[in-house]
Design a protein around this motif. Structure first.
Motif, PDB file in Angstrom:
ATOM      1  N   UNK A 139       0.823  -1.208   0.000  1.00 40.69           N
ATOM      2  CA  UNK A 139       0.000   0.000   0.000  1.00 40.69           C
ATOM      3  C   UNK A 139       0.858   1.260   0.000  1.00 40.69           C
ATOM      4  N   UNK A 140       2.022   1.177   0.617  1.00 39.64           N
ATOM      5  CA  UNK A 140       2.939   2.312   0.608  1.00 39.64           C
ATOM      6  C   UNK A 140       3.353   2.648  -0.824  1.00 39.64           C
ATOM      7  N   UNK A 141       3.605   1.632  -1.619  1.00 42.18           N
ATOM      8  CA  UNK A 141       4.016   1.864  -3.007  1.00 42.18           C
ATOM      9  C   UNK A 141       2.860   2.404  -3.849  1.00 42.18           C
ATOM     10  N   UNK A 142       1.641   1.946  -3.560  1.00 44.84           N
ATOM     11  CA  UNK A 142       0.487   2.496  -4.268  1.00 44.84           C
ATOM     12  C   UNK A 142       0.318   3.983  -3.940  1.00 44.84           C
ATOM     13  N   UNK A 143       0.543   4.325  -2.675  1.00 50.06           N
ATOM     14  CA  UNK A 143       0.478   5.731  -2.265  1.00 50.06           C
ATOM     15  C   UNK A 143       1.546   6.549  -2.980  1.00 50.06           C
ATOM     16  N   UNK A 144       2.760   6.001  -3.078  1.00 53.84           N
ATOM     17  CA  UNK A 144       3.833   6.682  -3.818  1.00 53.84           C
ATOM     18  C   UNK A 144       3.391   7.005  -5.245  1.00 53.84           C
ATOM     19  N   UNK A 145       2.777   6.040  -5.869  1.00 56.83           N
ATOM     20  CA  UNK A 145       2.368   6.199  -7.272  1.00 56.83           C
ATOM     21  C   UNK A 145       1.347   7.318  -7.417  1.00 56.83           C
ATOM     22  N   UNK A 146       0.384   7.361  -6.493  1.00 49.89           N
ATOM     23  CA  UNK A 146      -0.655   8.393  -6.539  1.00 49.89           C
ATOM     24  C   UNK A 146      -0.047   9.774  -6.303  1.00 49.89           C
ATOM     25  N   UNK A 165       3.076  10.732  -6.732  1.00 50.45           N
ATOM     26  CA  UNK A 165       3.948  11.107  -7.845  1.00 50.45           C
ATOM     27  C   UNK A 165       3.138  11.649  -9.014  1.00 50.45           C
ATOM     28  N   UNK A 166       1.998  11.039  -9.293  1.00 47.16           N
ATOM     29  CA  UNK A 166       1.159  11.539 -10.390  1.00 47.16           C
ATOM     30  C   UNK A 166       0.639  12.943 -10.076  1.00 47.16           C
ATOM     31  N   UNK A 167       0.343  13.212  -8.807  1.00 46.40           N
ATOM     32  CA  UNK A 167      -0.114  14.547  -8.407  1.00 46.40           C
ATOM     33  C   UNK A 167       1.012  15.567  -8.562  1.00 46.40           C
ATOM     34  N   UNK A 168       2.217  15.207  -8.145  1.00 44.79           N
ATOM     35  CA  UNK A 168       3.364  16.115  -8.264  1.00 44.79           C
ATOM     36  C   UNK A 168       3.645  16.431  -9.734  1.00 44.79           C
ATOM     37  N   UNK A 169       3.640  15.415 -10.570  1.00 41.95           N
ATOM     38  CA  UNK A 169       3.882  15.630 -12.003  1.00 41.95           C
ATOM     39  C   UNK A 169       2.827  16.557 -12.598  1.00 41.95           C
ATOM     40  N   UNK A 170       1.593  16.372 -12.191  1.00 40.50           N
ATOM     41  CA  UNK A 170       0.502  17.202 -12.708  1.00 40.50           C
ATOM     42  C   UNK A 170       0.644  18.656 -12.261  1.00 40.50           C
ATOM     43  N   UNK A 179       7.998  19.966 -15.017  1.00 36.14           N
ATOM     44  CA  UNK A 179       9.447  20.115 -15.117  1.00 36.14           C
ATOM     45  C   UNK A 179      10.028  20.932 -13.954  1.00 36.14           C
ATOM     46  N   UNK A 180       9.210  21.802 -13.386  1.00 35.99           N
ATOM     47  CA  UNK A 180       9.678  22.680 -12.309  1.00 35.99           C
ATOM     48  C   UNK A 180      10.207  21.891 -11.111  1.00 35.99           C
ATOM     49  N   UNK A 181       9.610  20.734 -10.849  1.00 37.40           N
ATOM     50  CA  UNK A 181      10.016  19.936  -9.682  1.00 37.40           C
ATOM     51  C   UNK A 181      10.674  18.625 -10.089  1.00 37.40           C
ATOM     52  N   UNK A 182      11.149  18.557 -11.318  1.00 38.61           N
ATOM     53  CA  UNK A 182      11.693  17.290 -11.831  1.00 38.61           C
ATOM     54  C   UNK A 182      12.800  16.730 -10.948  1.00 38.61           C
ATOM     55  N   UNK A 183      13.707  17.583 -10.490  1.00 40.59           N
ATOM     56  CA  UNK A 183      14.859  17.100  -9.731  1.00 40.59           C
ATOM     57  C   UNK A 183      14.502  16.662  -8.314  1.00 40.59           C
ATOM     58  N   UNK A 184      13.457  17.262  -7.743  1.00 38.89           N
ATOM     59  CA  UNK A 184      13.168  16.992  -6.321  1.00 38.89           C
ATOM     60  C   UNK A 184      11.849  16.249  -6.120  1.00 38.89           C
ATOM     61  N   UNK A 185      11.232  15.775  -7.201  1.00 38.29           N
ATOM     62  CA  UNK A 185       9.889  15.211  -7.049  1.00 38.29           C
ATOM     63  C   UNK A 185       9.865  13.941  -6.201  1.00 38.29           C
ATOM     64  N   UNK A 186      10.961  13.169  -6.215  1.00 37.90           N
ATOM     65  CA  UNK A 186      10.971  11.954  -5.396  1.00 37.90           C
ATOM     66  C   UNK A 186      11.148  12.302  -3.920  1.00 37.90           C
ATOM     67  N   UNK A 187      11.915  13.338  -3.634  1.00 36.90           N
ATOM     68  CA  UNK A 187      11.980  13.827  -2.257  1.00 36.90           C
ATOM     69  C   UNK A 187      10.609  14.321  -1.797  1.00 36.90           C
ATOM     70  N   UNK A 188       9.895  14.984  -2.708  1.00 36.05           N
ATOM     71  CA  UNK A 188       8.573  15.505  -2.355  1.00 36.05           C
ATOM     72  C   UNK A 188       7.606  14.402  -1.945  1.00 36.05           C
ATOM     73  N   UNK A 189       7.705  13.245  -2.589  1.00 35.83           N
ATOM     74  CA  UNK A 189       6.839  12.119  -2.206  1.00 35.83           C
ATOM     75  C   UNK A 189       6.991  11.835  -0.720  1.00 35.83           C
ATOM     76  N   UNK A 190       8.240  11.767  -0.267  1.00 35.32           N
ATOM     77  CA  UNK A 190       8.493  11.412   1.128  1.00 35.32           C
ATOM     78  C   UNK A 190       8.206  12.575   2.071  1.00 35.32           C
TER      79      UNK A 190
END
Length: 278
Positions: free
Chosen positions: A119-126, A128-133, A137-148
């Motif tokens: 479920x943690x990975x499903x949450x990550x996926x959701x 990440x899609x919100x961050x990308x939306x 490109x503005x948050x491309x470098x830090x988007x994985x940090x943003x998930x956490x």
């Protein structure tokens, strides 16, 4: 209420008072007013019951935040709506949320740990899609940090209102966290979690696509478990749509809306939305 639901509700009350380990099957059956035989007709073991409770809570949490991310038409309010859905879910299921938060870091059960990671990975996926939306490109470098960071906000602030009895203003909390997330997304420049590192976290739990056959089986089980006529008929029509498609996308979307808020239909609704592309 079905026997299975009665067992789950009775167990939840005891787990909230005593924790998982200190609660026996005998105590659960005594509290529910049923025999041990009736318990084992529904669950093979206490661990299976615990997993069913985790599934029930996390299925609703996951489907709620997924629906918000996929159906919000206002990007300026999306973060607020996301946090609102997340904390409202914890608030609605506060008894189990307390147990879940306490036990997930203590349990030695590998199956439970695997379930939580799923479920943690499903949450990550959701997320990440919100961050990308929202940021592209503005948050491309830090988007994985943003998930956490986002998951950290949810985890820490959930602790505050679940365990410390602080005054809880959901509107203020969500607006505050939405602002903080925007600041991090727009002004952070030094990433820690790279895409390569993030992928190493997700290799153990891939995002498997559910098949039509699996959905048909799940729909059949859900139809048997619920009694409400509108939801039952909607599930039956959706099952038939999988077997022999004949309905328009608008009708399918309407049927999904009929079942979305039923606590025992949230997961199948989430899976069907993904399958039909809504």
């Amino acid at each position: 209420m079905s026997k299975k639901q009665l067992i789950m509700e009775s167990a939840l009350e005891l787990f909230a008072k005593q924790g998982f380990e200190a609660t026996s099957v005998q105590q659960i059956t005594d509290h529910a007013g049923i025999s041990k035989g009736a318990f084992y007709l529904s669950f093979k073991s206490k661990d299976e019951l615990i997993i069913a409770l985790i599934d029930h809570f996390m299925m609703q949490f996951t489907s709620d935040i997924d629906w918000v991310v996929k159906n919000s038409n206002n990007d300026t309010e999306l973060l607020y709506d996301f946090y609102n859905a997340a904390f409202a879910s914890f608030q609605k299921h506060s008894d189990f949320a307390k147990i879940f938060i306490k036990e997930q870091s203590q349990t030695p059960n590998e199956e439970l740990i695997s379930k939580m990671r799923h479920y943690d990975k499903l949450t990550d996926k959701i997320i990440l899609s919100m961050i990308d939306r929202l940021y592209g490109e503005e948050a491309r470098k830090v988007k994985y940090d943003l998930i956490y960071c986002i998951k950290g906000f949810i985890h820490v602030y959930s602790h505050l209102f679940l365990f410390f009895n602080l005054p809880f203003d959901l509107d203020s909390l969500c607006r505050s966290l939405a602002q903080k997330t925007n600041v991090l997304a727009k002004h952070s420049t030094i990433p820690f979690i790279t895409e390569e590192l993030f992928q190493t976290f997700t290799t153990e739990q891939s995002y498997e696509e559910v098949t039509a056959e699996q959905l048909i089986e799940l729909l059949g089980q859900t139809i048997e478990e619920i009694e409400e006529p509108i939801e039952k008929e909607s599930l039956t029509l959706l099952k038939q749509q999988l077997i022999e498609p004949s309905l328009s996308p608008a009708i399918v979307k309407g049927l999904l809306e009929n079942i979305r808020n039923h606590p025992h239909c949230k997961w199948v609704s989430y899976l069907l939305r993904g399958y039909f592309g809504f």
